[in-house]
Motif scaffolding. Sequence first.
Motif, PDB file in Angstrom:
ATOM      1  N   SER A   1      26.936 -58.720   1.609  1.00 52.84           N
ATOM      2  CA  SER A   1      26.559 -57.320   1.791  1.00 52.84           C
ATOM      3  C   SER A   1      25.987 -57.075   3.183  1.00 52.84           C
ATOM      4  O   SER A   1      26.306 -56.078   3.826  1.00 52.84           O
ATOM      5  N   ARG A   2      25.169 -57.998   3.673  1.00 51.09           N
ATOM      6  CA  ARG A   2      24.605 -57.824   5.020  1.00 51.09           C
ATOM      7  C   ARG A   2      25.668 -57.967   6.101  1.00 51.09           C
ATOM      8  O   ARG A   2      25.662 -57.221   7.079  1.00 51.09           O
TER       9      ARG A   2
ATOM     10  N   SER B   1      25.708 -54.516  -1.824  1.00 51.14           N
ATOM     11  CA  SER B   1      25.434 -55.612  -2.747  1.00 51.14           C
ATOM     12  C   SER B   1      25.639 -55.172  -4.190  1.00 51.14           C
ATOM     13  O   SER B   1      26.210 -55.908  -5.009  1.00 51.14           O
TER      14      SER B   1
ATOM     15  N   ASN C   1      26.184 -62.640  -2.683  1.00 48.82           N
ATOM     16  CA  ASN C   1      26.213 -61.179  -2.535  1.00 48.82           C
ATOM     17  C   ASN C   1      25.307 -60.721  -1.397  1.00 48.82           C
ATOM     18  O   ASN C   1      25.645 -59.802  -0.659  1.00 48.82           O
ATOM     19  N   PHE C   2      24.154 -61.366  -1.284  1.00 49.24           N
ATOM     20  CA  PHE C   2      23.200 -61.051  -0.224  1.00 49.24           C
ATOM     21  C   PHE C   2      23.852 -61.231   1.151  1.00 49.24           C
ATOM     22  O   PHE C   2      23.805 -60.345   2.005  1.00 49.24           O
TER      23      PHE C   2
ATOM     24  N   SER D   1      24.041 -64.226  -6.578  1.00 48.40           N
ATOM     25  CA  SER D   1      23.132 -63.338  -5.843  1.00 48.40           C
ATOM     26  C   SER D   1      23.000 -63.685  -4.361  1.00 48.40           C
ATOM     27  O   SER D   1      22.973 -62.789  -3.513  1.00 48.40           O
TER      28      SER D   1
END
Length: 114
Positions: free
Chosen positions: A105-106, A60, A101-102, A98
């Motif tokens: 990234s996961r 992230s 991105n969360f 955000s």
Amino acid sequence: MNKVEGVIKGKCPNCKNGDIFETKGNIFLFRMPLMNDKCKDCNFKFEKETGFFFGAMFVSYAIAVAEMIASLVVFWMFLDLSPLKVFFIISVIAVVCSSFNFRMSRAIWIYMFY
Ligand SMILES: [Zn+2]
């Protein structure tokens, strides 16, 4: 479906059909994305162990830095805005992106360790 497409669409790495996320989240409504514990199609467990997604924090961070550098290049170098305006624009972009991105990234983290 290849891995990049799977990450972007948030699909299960095992069956490529079930969703990783139950809701996408909306930062304007202060809602973060909700994850499914297991794939609804193949029962694949997304969180392999406790704290598995700790490492997704670094992914992230890398995505956020890439977005900020891209914003800096666009708003400062191409549009020639003042540094203060650029700072505020980058801050807003960081907050707005955000939840994206969360999720990214996961999903990247799940695919990395599949
Ligand atoms: Zn699945």
